[in-house]
Design a protein around this motif. Structure first.
Motif: not given
Length: 356
Positions: A151-175
């Motif tokens: 349900g809702l907690p697994i949706l939030l855990m997978l989406s919010i945590i994934a975005v929160a950790l993917a963004f800094p990784f994406g910044v490093l990839l772009a640099l």
């Protein structure tokens, strides 16, 4: 105030009926809106079966069945998680929502003001606490198998945590991809981004579920939720990397040269001058990628993880409620609509703030 309102209304009317074609389209749109409004009013109010009425009436009336929502809302939100422990997924959902909202509001200059270090520590604490509360087995909490995280907690855990950790990784990839000192690093980053963006998300999910455990030492196991989260992080990071790279390439070369002339190191120039401007220019695409990542999380159902849409489908699998699919999906649709509207609003405020 009345003059301003009438002036705006008059301008709107003038634009809506400025030409015969505009008038025809305006009238057609008005009729569609009235028809949809009347149909919604009948379904929600006039033909509705209210919570205090007999649930058997739902089969005879065409309106919304409130008894179904009264009985199945907790199941839609938390799925097969033990009923008596629903306070734990509810607390996890509340923590993730509050921290996500607080982070978004801070980005537009509202709410609490935390330093980058404090914000990172807050996210780390909430992520760890979320997994501890959902899984249990520590601090006297009853253990719950990850298969029952729905349900809702697994949706939030997978989406919010994934975005929160993917963004800094994406910044490093772009640099890494835009720097010119280490060509091998730039080409490796380019290969990673193009491969990740060139394969379907389902393929990445299957790799995370079935291949990732094979790379771990013998005797080591990984939860399907964690494996899926890792796959989502690496997948979404490639899209964020391209968003940031677009902003980096749009900056004039003189920005970096001016930083060098002031004696700044590469990382000082990136942190203080280059990256803030690149992110500001990439905001529309970053917000779009974030909303897409949030909605695409529903695809995890194909690997056996039941998010909000999956529990909604399970809720009307009961023969007694098999005719109430619309109520379940309206509830889920309203959640996605409101959360995506909030993200879009934050994106518009960010754009206004950055353009000043």
């Amino acid at each position: 105030m009345r003059a301003i309102s009438s002036g705006r209304f008059g301008t709107l009317l003038k634009e809506a009926f400025s030409t015969p074609l505009a008038a025809l389209l305006s009238l057609s749109a008005g009729l569609v809106i009235v028809a949809l409004g009347w149909g919604s009013a009948r379904w929600l109010i006039l033909d509705a079966v209210w919570p205090w009425q007999d649930a058997a009436l739902c089969k005879a009336q065409a309106g919304i069945c409130w008894p179904f929502l009264l009985e199945k809302t907790r199941f839609i939100l938390f799925g097969t998680y033990p009923y008596e422990l629903h306070y734990r997924p509810a607390l996890v959902s509340l923590m993730l929502c509050l921290l996500a909202v607080a982070t978004c509001r801070q980005m537009v200059g509202k709410g609490f003001r935390l330093t980058a270090g404090q914000l990172a520590l807050s996210w780390l604490a909430v992520i760890v606490l979320s997994f501890l509360l959902m899984g249990g087995g520590v601090l006297g909490l009853e253990a719950v198998d990850p298969v029952r995280w729905n349900g809702l907690p697994i949706l939030l855990m997978l989406s919010i945590i994934a975005v929160a950790l993917a963004f800094p990784f994406g910044v490093l990839l772009a640099l890494a991809r835009t720097q010119k000192t280490y060509r091998l690093l730039a080409r490796s980053a380019a290969v990673y981004v193009e491969v990740a963006r060139g394969v379907p998300m389902l393929t990445v999910l299957f790799v995370g579920i079935f291949v990732l455990p094979l790379t771990l030492p013998e005797g080591t196991s990984v939860s399907p939720v964690v494996a899926t989260l890792v796959a989502l992080i690496f997948f979404h990071a490639s899209y964020f990397a391209e968003d940031i790279r677009g902003g980096l390439l749009s900056l004039p070369a003189g920005q970096g040269e001016a930083a060098k002339s002031l004696g700044m190191t590469y990382w000082q120039a990136i942190r203080l001058i280059i990256l803030p401007q690149a992110i500001r220019r990439s905001l529309p695409s970053i917000v779009n990628s974030t909303i897409g990542a949030y909605k695409d999380t529903s695809l995890v159902v194909v690997v056996g993880i039941h998010d909000l849409t999956a529990t909604a489908r399970m809720s009307f699998g009961d023969p007694e409620w098999r005719d109430n699919a619309l109520e379940a999906y309206v509830l889920v649709g309203m959640w996605f609509f409101l959360s995506c509207a909030f993200l879009s609003g934050i994106g518009r405020q960010l754009h206004k703030t950055s353009s000043r």
